[in-house]
Write a protein that holds these residues in place. Structure first.
Motif, short mmCIF file in Angstrom:
data_model
loop_
_atom_site.label_atom_id
_atom_site.label_comp_id
_atom_site.label_asym_id
_atom_site.label_seq_id
_atom_site.Cartn_x
_atom_site.Cartn_y
_atom_site.Cartn_z
N SER A 98 0.76 -1.15 -0.07
CA SER A 98 0.01 0.05 -0.08
C SER A 98 0.94 1.33 0.18
O SER A 98 0.51 2.55 -0.53
N ARG A 99 2.10 1.09 0.47
CA ARG A 99 2.90 2.32 0.47
C ARG A 99 3.74 2.53 -0.94
O ARG A 99 4.65 3.26 -0.84
N GLN A 100 3.69 1.52 -1.96
CA GLN A 100 4.45 1.64 -2.84
C GLN A 100 3.71 2.58 -4.06
O GLN A 100 2.60 3.18 -3.82
N ASP A 101 4.57 2.94 -5.07
CA ASP A 101 4.10 3.63 -6.24
C ASP A 101 2.75 2.92 -6.88
O ASP A 101 2.73 1.65 -6.73
N PRO A 102 2.11 3.62 -7.83
CA PRO A 102 1.06 2.95 -8.43
C PRO A 102 1.29 1.64 -9.10
O PRO A 102 0.68 0.66 -9.01
N LEU A 103 2.33 1.70 -9.86
CA LEU A 103 2.73 0.35 -10.51
C LEU A 103 3.29 -0.67 -9.64
O LEU A 103 3.33 -1.91 -9.99
N GLY A 104 3.90 -0.25 -8.51
CA GLY A 104 4.41 -1.32 -7.57
C GLY A 104 2.86 -1.96 -6.94
O GLY A 104 3.19 -3.31 -6.53
N ARG A 105 2.11 -1.35 -6.57
CA ARG A 105 0.95 -1.73 -6.07
C ARG A 105 -0.03 -2.52 -7.12
O ARG A 105 -1.01 -3.35 -6.84
N SER A 106 0.16 -2.24 -8.33
CA SER A 106 -0.55 -3.09 -9.61
C SER A 106 0.47 -3.39 -10.50
O SER A 106 0.63 -2.87 -11.83
N PRO A 107 0.99 -4.69 -10.31
CA PRO A 107 1.95 -5.18 -11.36
C PRO A 107 1.54 -5.55 -12.80
O PRO A 107 2.20 -5.51 -13.86
N LEU A 108 -0.01 -5.69 -12.68
CA LEU A 108 -0.66 -6.10 -14.11
C LEU A 108 -0.62 -4.70 -14.92
O LEU A 108 -0.34 -4.58 -16.10
N LEU A 109 -0.84 -3.50 -14.34
CA LEU A 109 -0.79 -2.24 -14.98
C LEU A 109 0.78 -1.93 -15.52
O LEU A 109 0.84 -1.52 -16.52
N HIS A 110 1.63 -2.46 -14.53
CA HIS A 110 3.03 -2.39 -15.04
C HIS A 110 3.21 -2.96 -16.31
O HIS A 110 3.67 -2.43 -17.31
N MET A 111 2.82 -4.09 -16.43
CA MET A 111 3.08 -4.87 -17.53
C MET A 111 2.21 -4.24 -18.70
O MET A 111 2.90 -4.18 -20.03
N GLU A 112 0.98 -3.77 -18.56
CA GLU A 112 0.22 -3.22 -19.51
C GLU A 112 0.97 -2.01 -20.30
O GLU A 112 0.96 -1.89 -21.47
N MET A 113 1.51 -1.13 -19.11
CA MET A 113 1.94 0.06 -19.66
C MET A 113 3.43 -0.20 -20.37
O MET A 113 3.77 0.38 -21.49
N ILE A 114 4.14 -1.59 -20.12
CA ILE A 114 5.40 -1.65 -20.80
C ILE A 114 4.91 -2.21 -22.25
O ILE A 114 5.45 -1.53 -23.10
N LEU A 115 3.68 -2.90 -22.30
CA LEU A 115 3.58 -3.57 -23.73
C LEU A 115 2.82 -2.35 -24.52
O LEU A 115 3.26 -2.29 -25.97
N PHE A 116 2.00 -1.40 -24.07
CA PHE A 116 1.53 -0.32 -24.77
C PHE A 116 2.76 0.52 -25.20
O PHE A 116 2.79 0.97 -26.41
N VAL A 117 3.84 0.76 -24.45
CA VAL A 117 5.02 1.63 -25.06
C VAL A 117 5.70 0.99 -26.00
O VAL A 117 6.18 1.44 -27.03
N ALA A 118 5.73 -0.23 -25.72
CA ALA A 118 6.76 -1.34 -26.59
C ALA A 118 6.10 -1.18 -27.98
O ALA A 118 6.94 -1.47 -29.09
N ARG A 119 4.70 -0.99 -28.05
CA ARG A 119 4.27 -0.96 -29.64
C ARG A 119 4.96 0.16 -30.46
O ARG A 119 4.79 0.05 -31.58
N ALA A 120 5.39 1.19 -29.78
CA ALA A 120 5.96 2.26 -30.52
C ALA A 120 7.55 2.24 -30.82
O ALA A 120 8.10 2.30 -29.51
N GLU A 121 7.95 1.86 -31.60
CA GLU A 121 9.31 1.47 -31.86
C GLU A 121 10.36 2.63 -31.58
O GLU A 121 11.13 2.23 -30.85
N LYS A 122 10.08 3.92 -31.55
CA LYS A 122 10.78 4.91 -31.18
C LYS A 122 10.79 5.05 -29.76
O LYS A 122 11.65 5.59 -29.24
N ARG A 123 9.90 4.30 -28.91
CA ARG A 123 9.82 4.54 -27.51
C ARG A 123 10.78 3.32 -26.83
O ARG A 123 10.97 3.50 -25.63
N ARG A 124 10.94 2.51 -27.86
CA ARG A 124 11.51 1.27 -27.14
C ARG A 124 13.07 1.42 -26.51
O ARG A 124 13.33 0.82 -25.42
#
Length: 203
Positions: A98-124
């Protein structure tokens, strides 16, 4: 007598935007979330958002960077207090999320965000920097725990760190796809099993 008007600091503003973005992303999906919705959820105007981030993509990269930085500090602090692998894993299991950052509290959101960014080659390349930082953290943990167990040199810490990180991300992805058969503690359970299998003692 007039009241002094206190404004949030830049760090406070960013933290509020991070928290609001996490809520909106989980409710509306990352692709469907608008900057207006994120700013409103944080209690700010659209202009306040743009004074901190040029785009939603830049916000997401900043959230990922913040998560990695906080994770590194948190894990190194735990490692300083729990120098063998078994104790370190137990400390991770008992950490107050509960004291962690939003992505620490939600590992699934962390993974979703990684996949979202990875779709843009310039952001990789931005993702690659975070990946290397995470890999180095785990490599340092492996190296320290091996040394403290008296097994220094028995494994390649860098390669073991890469395997462990891939295992962690794999379980996150599996939980995103099939949470019914992938418990939230799957990764730590797997690490405990590996620790016993290769015979790293808790002494």
């Amino acid at each position: 007598m007039s009241r002094l008007r206190t404004r949030p600091t830049r760090d406070d503003t960013r933290d509020r935007l991070f928290e609001a973005a996490a809520r909106i992303f989980e409710e509306q999906g990352i692709g469907g979330a608008s900057i207006e919705a994120i700013a409103a959820a944080a209690g700010f105007t659209r202009g306040a958002f743009y004074s901190n981030f040029k785009s939603k993509d830049e916000l997401i990269i900043a959230m990922l960077a913040d998560h990695v930085e906080q994770s590194i500090r948190r894990n190194l602090d735990l490692l300083d207090r729990h120098k063998n692998l078994a104790d370190f894993i137990d400390a991770l299991k008992n950490m107050d999320k509960s004291r962690q950052d939003p992505l620490g509290r939600s590992p699934l959101l962390h993974m979703e965000m990684i996949l979202f960014v990875a779709r843009a080659e310039k952001r990789r390349p931005d993702l690659a920097k975070r990946l290397r930082a995470r890999r180095k953290l785990i490599t340092d943990i492996v190296e320290t725990t091996l040394k403290n167990s008296g097994r220094n040199g028995s494994l390649n810490p860098a390669w073991t760190g890469a395997i462990v990180l891939a295992l962690e991300d794999g379980f996150r992805l599996h939980r995103l796809i099939d949470p019914e058969t992938t418990p939230a503690d799957s990764f730590l359970r797997a690490i405990s099993d590996l620790q016993r299998a290769i015979g790293i003692s808790s002494a």
